[in-house]
Motif scaffolding. Structure first.
Motif, PDB file in Angstrom:
ATOM      1  N   PRO A 252       4.328 -40.426  -0.581  1.00  0.00           N
ATOM      2  CA  PRO A 252       3.225 -39.440  -0.441  1.00  0.00           C
ATOM      3  C   PRO A 252       4.175 -38.102   0.350  1.00  0.00           C
ATOM      4  N   TRP A 253       3.555 -36.992   0.004  1.00  0.00           N
ATOM      5  CA  TRP A 253       4.338 -35.705   0.622  1.00  0.00           C
ATOM      6  C   TRP A 253       3.692 -35.069   1.969  1.00  0.00           C
ATOM      7  N   GLU A 254       2.874 -35.907   2.339  1.00  0.00           N
ATOM      8  CA  GLU A 254       2.353 -35.434   3.660  1.00  0.00           C
ATOM      9  C   GLU A 254       3.088 -34.948   4.870  1.00  0.00           C
ATOM     10  N   ILE A 255       4.195 -35.884   4.999  1.00  0.00           N
ATOM     11  CA  ILE A 255       5.020 -35.438   6.101  1.00  0.00           C
ATOM     12  C   ILE A 255       5.585 -34.279   5.926  1.00  0.00           C
ATOM     13  N   GLY A 256       5.971 -33.856   4.646  1.00  0.00           N
ATOM     14  CA  GLY A 256       6.619 -32.542   4.469  1.00  0.00           C
ATOM     15  C   GLY A 256       5.648 -31.519   4.222  1.00  0.00           C
ATOM     16  N   LYS A 257       4.525 -31.949   3.958  1.00  0.00           N
ATOM     17  CA  LYS A 257       3.732 -30.667   3.854  1.00  0.00           C
ATOM     18  C   LYS A 257       2.517 -30.228   4.618  1.00  0.00           C
ATOM     19  N   SER A 258       1.930 -31.296   5.102  1.00  0.00           N
ATOM     20  CA  SER A 258       0.824 -31.133   5.919  1.00  0.00           C
ATOM     21  C   SER A 258       0.653 -31.676   7.437  1.00  0.00           C
ATOM     22  N   PHE A 259       1.420 -30.467   8.220  1.00  0.00           N
ATOM     23  CA  PHE A 259       1.695 -30.526   9.676  1.00  0.00           C
ATOM     24  C   PHE A 259       1.053 -29.468  10.260  1.00  0.00           C
ATOM     25  N   GLU A 260       1.150 -29.517  11.558  1.00  0.00           N
ATOM     26  CA  GLU A 260       0.488 -28.440  12.350  1.00  0.00           C
ATOM     27  C   GLU A 260       1.191 -27.160  12.064  1.00  0.00           C
ATOM     28  N   HIS A 261       0.029 -26.007  11.792  1.00  0.00           N
ATOM     29  CA  HIS A 261       0.416 -24.865  11.575  1.00  0.00           C
ATOM     30  C   HIS A 261       1.345 -24.355  10.164  1.00  0.00           C
ATOM     31  N   SER A 262       1.185 -25.378   9.332  1.00  0.00           N
ATOM     32  CA  SER A 262       2.007 -25.407   8.092  1.00  0.00           C
ATOM     33  C   SER A 262       1.389 -24.525   6.986  1.00  0.00           C
ATOM     34  N   ALA A 263       0.123 -23.989   7.466  1.00  0.00           N
ATOM     35  CA  ALA A 263      -0.721 -23.111   6.453  1.00  0.00           C
ATOM     36  C   ALA A 263      -1.148 -21.762   6.865  1.00  0.00           C
ATOM     37  N   PRO A 264      -0.117 -20.927   7.130  1.00  0.00           N
ATOM     38  CA  PRO A 264      -0.245 -19.510   7.476  1.00  0.00           C
ATOM     39  C   PRO A 264      -0.925 -18.758   6.516  1.00  0.00           C
ATOM     40  N   VAL A 265      -2.094 -18.042   6.657  1.00  0.00           N
ATOM     41  CA  VAL A 265      -3.128 -17.496   5.848  1.00  0.00           C
ATOM     42  C   VAL A 265      -3.420 -15.987   6.412  1.00  0.00           C
ATOM     43  N   GLY A 266      -3.246 -14.899   5.623  1.00  0.00           N
ATOM     44  CA  GLY A 266      -3.563 -13.717   6.001  1.00  0.00           C
ATOM     45  C   GLY A 266      -4.827 -13.369   6.070  1.00  0.00           C
ATOM     46  N   GLU A 267      -5.395 -12.155   6.317  1.00  0.00           N
ATOM     47  CA  GLU A 267      -6.734 -11.759   6.265  1.00  0.00           C
ATOM     48  C   GLU A 267      -7.376 -11.991   4.735  1.00  0.00           C
ATOM     49  N   ILE A 268      -8.476 -12.313   4.423  1.00  0.00           N
ATOM     50  CA  ILE A 268      -8.971 -12.546   3.106  1.00  0.00           C
ATOM     51  C   ILE A 268      -9.695 -11.245   2.749  1.00  0.00           C
ATOM     52  N   VAL A 269      -9.234 -10.858   1.545  1.00  0.00           N
ATOM     53  CA  VAL A 269     -10.123  -9.809   1.098  1.00  0.00           C
ATOM     54  C   VAL A 269     -10.992 -10.073   0.144  1.00  0.00           C
ATOM     55  N   PRO A 270     -12.234  -9.824   0.332  1.00  0.00           N
ATOM     56  CA  PRO A 270     -13.363 -10.021  -0.763  1.00  0.00           C
ATOM     57  C   PRO A 270     -13.010  -9.556  -2.185  1.00  0.00           C
ATOM     58  N   ALA A 271     -13.323 -10.561  -3.260  1.00  0.00           N
ATOM     59  CA  ALA A 271     -13.066 -10.214  -4.621  1.00  0.00           C
ATOM     60  C   ALA A 271     -13.706  -8.997  -5.068  1.00  0.00           C
ATOM     61  N   ALA A 272     -14.718  -8.558  -4.420  1.00  0.00           N
ATOM     62  CA  ALA A 272     -15.769  -7.430  -4.813  1.00  0.00           C
ATOM     63  C   ALA A 272     -14.686  -6.044  -4.464  1.00  0.00           C
ATOM     64  N   VAL A 273     -13.591  -6.334  -3.453  1.00  0.00           N
ATOM     65  CA  VAL A 273     -12.640  -5.276  -3.147  1.00  0.00           C
ATOM     66  C   VAL A 273     -11.435  -5.120  -3.837  1.00  0.00           C
ATOM     67  N   SER A 274     -10.842  -6.613  -3.932  1.00  0.00           N
ATOM     68  CA  SER A 274      -9.616  -6.728  -4.539  1.00  0.00           C
ATOM     69  C   SER A 274      -9.641  -6.941  -5.946  1.00  0.00           C
ATOM     70  N   GLY A 275     -10.744  -7.385  -6.363  1.00  0.00           N
ATOM     71  CA  GLY A 275     -10.577  -7.752  -7.812  1.00  0.00           C
ATOM     72  C   GLY A 275     -10.166  -9.254  -7.940  1.00  0.00           C
ATOM     73  N   HIS A 276      -9.756  -9.604  -9.120  1.00  0.00           N
ATOM     74  CA  HIS A 276      -8.987 -10.885  -9.487  1.00  0.00           C
ATOM     75  C   HIS A 276      -7.805 -10.648  -9.824  1.00  0.00           C
ATOM     76  N   PRO A 277      -6.772 -10.734  -8.751  1.00  0.00           N
ATOM     77  CA  PRO A 277      -5.403 -10.436  -9.293  1.00  0.00           C
ATOM     78  C   PRO A 277      -4.633 -11.285 -10.240  1.00  0.00           C
ATOM     79  N   MET A 278      -4.483 -10.980 -11.236  1.00  0.00           N
ATOM     80  CA  MET A 278      -3.789 -11.594 -12.337  1.00  0.00           C
ATOM     81  C   MET A 278      -2.506 -11.339 -12.440  1.00  0.00           C
ATOM     82  N   ARG A 279      -2.036 -10.197 -11.899  1.00  0.00           N
ATOM     83  CA  ARG A 279      -0.651  -9.775 -12.023  1.00  0.00           C
ATOM     84  C   ARG A 279      -0.226  -9.217 -10.955  1.00  0.00           C
TER      85      ARG A 279
END
Ligand code: MN
Length: 233
Positions: free
Chosen positions: A131-158
């Protein structure tokens, strides 16, 4: 004697919650799904044939989230920490067997994320068919920026998706190059898991992944969304 009502034997861990742009709202994270090899050019750079192997999924733990504005501590056990810039889909609701036609109704919004990867450990796991956990699922491995509501951003397709390290561009692609589009990803995942509000889906990375070191500044961009900047410390 009255029976005692059950109580936690220690305080439950806090639920990671990502800021929502333009409000004081926070998006509480339930699960993190990631899609592998969703851009042909990245599949090829990793030694795979995208025409023969369709995209697939793995998970990170919710407490792997690194909130916007925080530094990324260099993780232990690796000599090859890679950046993977990705579009992140944040779900407002879920379900099972969601049809593609109804999938986008489940989306709360979008953010820029980084699927940080201990590439050397992932490569060893792949080689040993582990399995990949040791390479992928460690502390701080998922930085995420501010979430923009789809009502504002639309659904980005390109639109452009890119990563820069210390100002020089490393990754570049276009969301239109995604093999599975967002509705297909949601529909496919929901055939195997019950999706729910609070789920984040990392939608795959374009070509150009590479190493970062302590002191490097990663800037992850998707056109139309707030950039995510992370310093490796
Ligand atoms: Mn990835």
């Amino acid at each position: 004697m009255q029976p005692q009502s059950p109580s936690h034997v220690f305080a439950p861990p806090p639920v990671p919650a990502v800021p929502v742009m333009g409000s004081s709202g926070l998006f509480p994270v339930r699960r993190i799904y990631c899609i592998g090899r969703n851009f042909a050019a990245h599949a090829i750079e990793m030694g795979h044939d995208p025409d023969r192997e369709p995209p697939f999924f793995f998970q990170k733990n919710p407490d792997s989230v690194l909130l916007p504005g925080r530094d990324l501590p260099y993780p232990p056990g690796t000599a090859s920490l890679h950046h993977e810039v990705e579009l992140v889909v944040a779900l407002a609701s879920g379900g099972r067997d969601i049809p593609e036609a109804g999938a986008l109704e489940r989306v709360f919004g979008y953010a820029v994320g980084l699927d940080m990867t201990r590439r050397d450990l992932q490569a060893e796991a792949k080689k040993a068919a582990r399995p990949w956990e040791i390479g992928k699922s460690f502390e701080h491995s998922a930085p995420v920026g501010e979430i923009v509501p789809a009502a504002v951003s639309g659904h980005p397709m390109r639109g452009g998706i890119r990563a820069l390290v210390n100002g020089s561009q490393r990754q570049e692609g276009d969301l239109a190059q995604m093999i599975w589009k967002v509705p297909e990803i949601i529909a496919h995942l929901s055939r195997y898991f019950e999706l729910a509000a609070g789920d984040l889906i990392f939608a795959g990375t374009p070509a150009g992944v590479g190493d970062v070191r302590r002191g490097d500044r990663i800037r992850a961009e998707v056109d139309g969304l707030p950039a995510l900047e992370v310093t490796v410390v």
